[in-house]
Design a protein around this motif. Structure first.
Motif, PDB file in Angstrom:
ATOM      1  N   TRP A  39     -45.233  23.612   5.396  1.00  0.00           N
ATOM      2  CA  TRP A  39     -45.020  22.991   6.706  1.00  0.00           C
ATOM      3  C   TRP A  39     -44.068  23.772   7.599  1.00  0.00           C
ATOM      4  O   TRP A  39     -43.994  23.502   8.806  1.00  0.00           O
ATOM      5  CB  TRP A  39     -44.448  21.583   6.512  1.00  0.00           C
ATOM      6  N   ILE A  40     -43.303  24.696   7.052  1.00  0.00           N
ATOM      7  CA  ILE A  40     -42.165  25.222   7.799  1.00  0.00           C
ATOM      8  C   ILE A  40     -42.541  26.135   8.958  1.00  0.00           C
ATOM      9  O   ILE A  40     -41.673  26.480   9.759  1.00  0.00           O
ATOM     10  CB  ILE A  40     -41.182  25.949   6.868  1.00  0.00           C
ATOM     11  N   GLY A  41     -43.806  26.506   9.079  1.00  0.00           N
ATOM     12  CA  GLY A  41     -44.220  27.292  10.224  1.00  0.00           C
ATOM     13  C   GLY A  41     -44.578  26.465  11.436  1.00  0.00           C
ATOM     14  O   GLY A  41     -44.877  27.014  12.514  1.00  0.00           O
ATOM     15  N   GLU A  42     -44.537  25.139  11.303  1.00  0.00           N
ATOM     16  CA  GLU A  42     -44.905  24.260  12.412  1.00  0.00           C
ATOM     17  C   GLU A  42     -43.729  24.108  13.386  1.00  0.00           C
ATOM     18  O   GLU A  42     -42.569  24.308  13.023  1.00  0.00           O
ATOM     19  CB  GLU A  42     -45.327  22.890  11.875  1.00  0.00           C
ATOM     20  N   PRO A  43     -44.024  23.747  14.660  1.00  0.00           N
ATOM     21  CA  PRO A  43     -42.968  23.707  15.683  1.00  0.00           C
ATOM     22  C   PRO A  43     -41.776  22.822  15.344  1.00  0.00           C
ATOM     23  O   PRO A  43     -40.642  23.153  15.699  1.00  0.00           O
ATOM     24  CB  PRO A  43     -43.718  23.179  16.916  1.00  0.00           C
ATOM     25  N   ASP A  44     -42.001  21.701  14.651  1.00  0.00           N
ATOM     26  CA  ASP A  44     -40.885  20.801  14.345  1.00  0.00           C
ATOM     27  C   ASP A  44     -39.822  21.468  13.474  1.00  0.00           C
ATOM     28  O   ASP A  44     -38.680  20.996  13.434  1.00  0.00           O
ATOM     29  CB  ASP A  44     -41.398  19.542  13.632  1.00  0.00           C
ATOM     30  N   TRP A  45     -40.166  22.538  12.796  1.00  0.00           N
ATOM     31  CA  TRP A  45     -39.227  23.195  11.884  1.00  0.00           C
ATOM     32  C   TRP A  45     -38.583  24.433  12.505  1.00  0.00           C
ATOM     33  O   TRP A  45     -37.885  25.167  11.825  1.00  0.00           O
ATOM     34  CB  TRP A  45     -39.937  23.554  10.579  1.00  0.00           C
ATOM     35  N   HIS A  46     -38.762  24.627  13.795  1.00  0.00           N
ATOM     36  CA  HIS A  46     -38.238  25.834  14.446  1.00  0.00           C
ATOM     37  C   HIS A  46     -36.728  25.968  14.260  1.00  0.00           C
ATOM     38  O   HIS A  46     -36.212  27.056  13.985  1.00  0.00           O
ATOM     39  CB  HIS A  46     -38.580  25.832  15.935  1.00  0.00           C
ATOM     40  N   ALA A  47     -35.993  24.847  14.396  1.00  0.00           N
ATOM     41  CA  ALA A  47     -34.528  24.914  14.296  1.00  0.00           C
ATOM     42  C   ALA A  47     -34.080  25.419  12.937  1.00  0.00           C
ATOM     43  O   ALA A  47     -33.047  26.102  12.820  1.00  0.00           O
ATOM     44  CB  ALA A  47     -33.926  23.534  14.574  1.00  0.00           C
ATOM     45  N   HIS A  48     -34.832  25.111  11.879  1.00  0.00           N
ATOM     46  CA  HIS A  48     -34.482  25.551  10.535  1.00  0.00           C
ATOM     47  C   HIS A  48     -34.673  27.058  10.361  1.00  0.00           C
ATOM     48  O   HIS A  48     -33.954  27.695   9.593  1.00  0.00           O
ATOM     49  CB  HIS A  48     -35.364  24.847   9.502  1.00  0.00           C
ATOM     50  N   ILE A  49     -35.669  27.595  11.058  1.00  0.00           N
ATOM     51  CA  ILE A  49     -36.078  28.977  10.851  1.00  0.00           C
ATOM     52  C   ILE A  49     -35.387  29.940  11.822  1.00  0.00           C
ATOM     53  O   ILE A  49     -35.113  31.091  11.474  1.00  0.00           O
ATOM     54  CB  ILE A  49     -37.612  29.101  11.015  1.00  0.00           C
ATOM     55  N   ALA A  50     -35.086  29.476  13.016  1.00  0.00           N
ATOM     56  CA  ALA A  50     -34.571  30.358  14.071  1.00  0.00           C
ATOM     57  C   ALA A  50     -33.360  31.184  13.657  1.00  0.00           C
ATOM     58  O   ALA A  50     -33.247  32.348  14.074  1.00  0.00           O
ATOM     59  CB  ALA A  50     -34.261  29.530  15.321  1.00  0.00           C
ATOM     60  N   ASP A 100     -20.703   9.629   9.863  1.00  0.00           N
ATOM     61  CA  ASP A 100     -19.836  10.080   8.779  1.00  0.00           C
ATOM     62  C   ASP A 100     -20.365  11.353   8.125  1.00  0.00           C
ATOM     63  O   ASP A 100     -19.686  11.947   7.291  1.00  0.00           O
ATOM     64  CB  ASP A 100     -19.723   8.991   7.714  1.00  0.00           C
ATOM     65  N   GLY A 101     -21.562  11.732   8.482  1.00  0.00           N
ATOM     66  CA  GLY A 101     -22.160  12.925   7.920  1.00  0.00           C
ATOM     67  C   GLY A 101     -23.528  13.148   8.527  1.00  0.00           C
ATOM     68  O   GLY A 101     -24.028  12.326   9.307  1.00  0.00           O
ATOM     69  N   THR A 102     -24.129  14.271   8.170  1.00  0.00           N
ATOM     70  CA  THR A 102     -25.447  14.639   8.684  1.00  0.00           C
ATOM     71  C   THR A 102     -26.351  14.981   7.517  1.00  0.00           C
ATOM     72  O   THR A 102     -25.926  15.644   6.565  1.00  0.00           O
ATOM     73  CB  THR A 102     -25.350  15.856   9.621  1.00  0.00           C
ATOM     74  N   VAL A 103     -27.591  14.519   7.586  1.00  0.00           N
ATOM     75  CA  VAL A 103     -28.608  14.888   6.605  1.00  0.00           C
ATOM     76  C   VAL A 103     -29.552  15.894   7.254  1.00  0.00           C
ATOM     77  O   VAL A 103     -30.134  15.623   8.317  1.00  0.00           O
ATOM     78  CB  VAL A 103     -29.402  13.653   6.126  1.00  0.00           C
ATOM     79  N   LEU A 104     -29.691  17.057   6.630  1.00  0.00           N
ATOM     80  CA  LEU A 104     -30.594  18.101   7.107  1.00  0.00           C
ATOM     81  C   LEU A 104     -31.830  18.128   6.220  1.00  0.00           C
ATOM     82  O   LEU A 104     -31.721  18.270   5.001  1.00  0.00           O
ATOM     83  CB  LEU A 104     -29.908  19.467   7.073  1.00  0.00           C
ATOM     84  N   ALA A 105     -32.998  17.995   6.853  1.00  0.00           N
ATOM     85  CA  ALA A 105     -34.246  18.094   6.098  1.00  0.00           C
ATOM     86  C   ALA A 105     -34.475  19.534   5.652  1.00  0.00           C
ATOM     87  O   ALA A 105     -33.905  20.483   6.214  1.00  0.00           O
ATOM     88  CB  ALA A 105     -35.414  17.611   6.955  1.00  0.00           C
ATOM     89  N   GLU A 106     -35.324  19.684   4.654  1.00  0.00           N
ATOM     90  CA  GLU A 106     -35.637  21.011   4.144  1.00  0.00           C
ATOM     91  C   GLU A 106     -36.493  21.792   5.138  1.00  0.00           C
ATOM     92  O   GLU A 106     -37.232  21.161   5.907  1.00  0.00           O
ATOM     93  CB  GLU A 106     -36.351  20.893   2.789  1.00  0.00           C
ATOM     94  N   PRO A 107     -36.371  23.128   5.129  1.00  0.00           N
ATOM     95  CA  PRO A 107     -35.521  23.961   4.285  1.00  0.00           C
ATOM     96  C   PRO A 107     -34.142  24.169   4.919  1.00  0.00           C
ATOM     97  O   PRO A 107     -34.009  24.234   6.139  1.00  0.00           O
ATOM     98  CB  PRO A 107     -36.288  25.279   4.233  1.00  0.00           C
ATOM     99  N   VAL A 108     -33.124  24.269   4.076  1.00  0.00           N
ATOM    100  CA  VAL A 108     -31.763  24.505   4.560  1.00  0.00           C
ATOM    101  C   VAL A 108     -31.247  25.783   3.913  1.00  0.00           C
ATOM    102  O   VAL A 108     -30.898  25.801   2.729  1.00  0.00           O
ATOM    103  CB  VAL A 108     -30.828  23.328   4.232  1.00  0.00           C
ATOM    104  N   ALA A 109     -31.232  26.848   4.678  1.00  0.00           N
ATOM    105  CA  ALA A 109     -30.621  28.101   4.247  1.00  0.00           C
ATOM    106  C   ALA A 109     -29.174  28.132   4.719  1.00  0.00           C
ATOM    107  O   ALA A 109     -28.792  27.377   5.622  1.00  0.00           O
ATOM    108  CB  ALA A 109     -31.398  29.282   4.831  1.00  0.00           C
TER     109      ALA A 109
END
Length: 324
Positions: free
Chosen positions: A234-245, A181-190
């Motif tokens: 934490w946002i420079g770590e590989p798990d956060w690549h999708a947020h930053i790309a 019914d929806g999606t939760v996006l972890a931080e950071p969300v630009a």
């Protein structure tokens, strides 16, 4: 006591390490200040999501409570349905639940990382929704096995809560668009990440988008940025690549992280304009503009994660963004 109108689009995150004696005062103050929702997390080694949600719901009157998220591999879906149905029955219309894969290293550490996380999540969401609707459920999937399981009519909620998926990869986002019914996006969300995520979700029906973000608001914008900075380490770590790309400075950010010996150094050296793009941080006017940008990009539910040594006190400054 301040009693503003509730802004149902803006909620706050309950810090996972908040001392136990401050949890309920935090929740009650969030409600008093007019936040529309409070989200609890279930991170391995901290507190359980269902127990936190139940306590917060019982100690407040109207604020919605979201659990974000319950790892699909951690609970049998029938017993998860019983817990969720109980919350939704006791507190009708005030419960949201997100399920997801869980952090891979956490789930592997407890022996619950499946060979196909996507298959598990699809089977789990389908079964959970069927059970909450009171359906007699037969399911012989790869991971979910139900042989004529059904919740008793007396245990069914009048209002079935939304089942959201807390995911980040392109395939997982597409699955969320199909089954949740929806999606939760972890931080950071630009806004850029929001648009990229919605492109993968591609839902053919109404679909909520819940966005977490580190938040700090102060009359002095530089003070707010400085406070938000440690929350982004934490946002420079590989798990956060999708947020930053999707961001125009993604390559520069990756280069900065590779040149830093620690996450703390990375956060310290991050330019202010990056922090402003990656957090809801600044003056009240700047923070409101950031929320407007997220809504324009497609976010329906904004969740602010306070930073600093006094999260309860931080609620007061974060509340200055409400009602604009």
């Amino acid at each position: 006591m301040r009693s503003p109108a509730t802004d149902r689009t803006v909620g706050v995150l309950l810090p996972r390490d908040l001392p136990a004696d401050r949890i309920l005062p935090y929740a009650r103050r969030a409600e008093e200040l007019g936040f529309g929702a409070l989200w609890v997390v279930e991170d391995l080694g901290f507190r359980g999501g269902v127990a936190q949600a139940a306590a917060v719901l019982a100690s407040t009157d109207r604020i919605r409570v979201g659990i974000g998220l319950l790892p699909a591999g951690a609970r049998n879906v029938a017993f998860a349905a019983m817990e969720i149905a109980s919350l939704a029955q006791l507190f009708p219309g005030r419960v949201d639940v997100a399920v997801g894969h869980g952090m891979p290293h956490w789930m592997r550490s407890v022996g619950q990382w499946p060979r196909s996380p996507l298959t598990l999540l699809r089977e789990y969401v389908d079964a959970l929704r069927a059970l909450l609707r009171g359906e007699l459920t037969q399911q012989r999937g790869q991971y979910v096995h139900l042989d004529g399981v059904q919740l008793d009519p007396g245990a069914l909620p009048d209002v079935v809560p939304d089942i959201l998926a807390g995911v980040r990869g392109p395939k997982s986002l597409a699955l969320s668009g199909e089954v949740a019914d929806g999606t939760v996006l972890a931080e950071p969300v630009a806004p850029e990440y929001t648009r990229a995520a919605l492109g993968h979700i591609a839902a053919g029906r109404p679909h909520r988008l819940v966005a977490y973000n580190i938040a700090s608001v102060d009359a002095d914008p530089l003070t707010a940025l400085a406070a938000a900075r440690p929350g982004l380490e934490w946002i420079g770590e590989p798990d956060w690549h999708a947020h930053i790309a999707p961001l125009p400075f993604a390559d520069e950010l990756a280069a900065l992280r590779s040149g830093c010996a620690s996450r703390a150094e990375f956060a310290r050296r991050m330019p202010d304009d990056w922090v402003a793009r990656l957090a809801v941080a600044g003056s009240p006017e700047e923070a409101r503009a950031r929320l407007d940008g997220l809504r324009a990009a497609g976010v329906t539910d904004i969740v602010l994660a306070p930073v600093g040594p006094d999260p309860v006190g931080a609620l007061e400054s974060l509340a200055t963004v409400l009602g604009a």
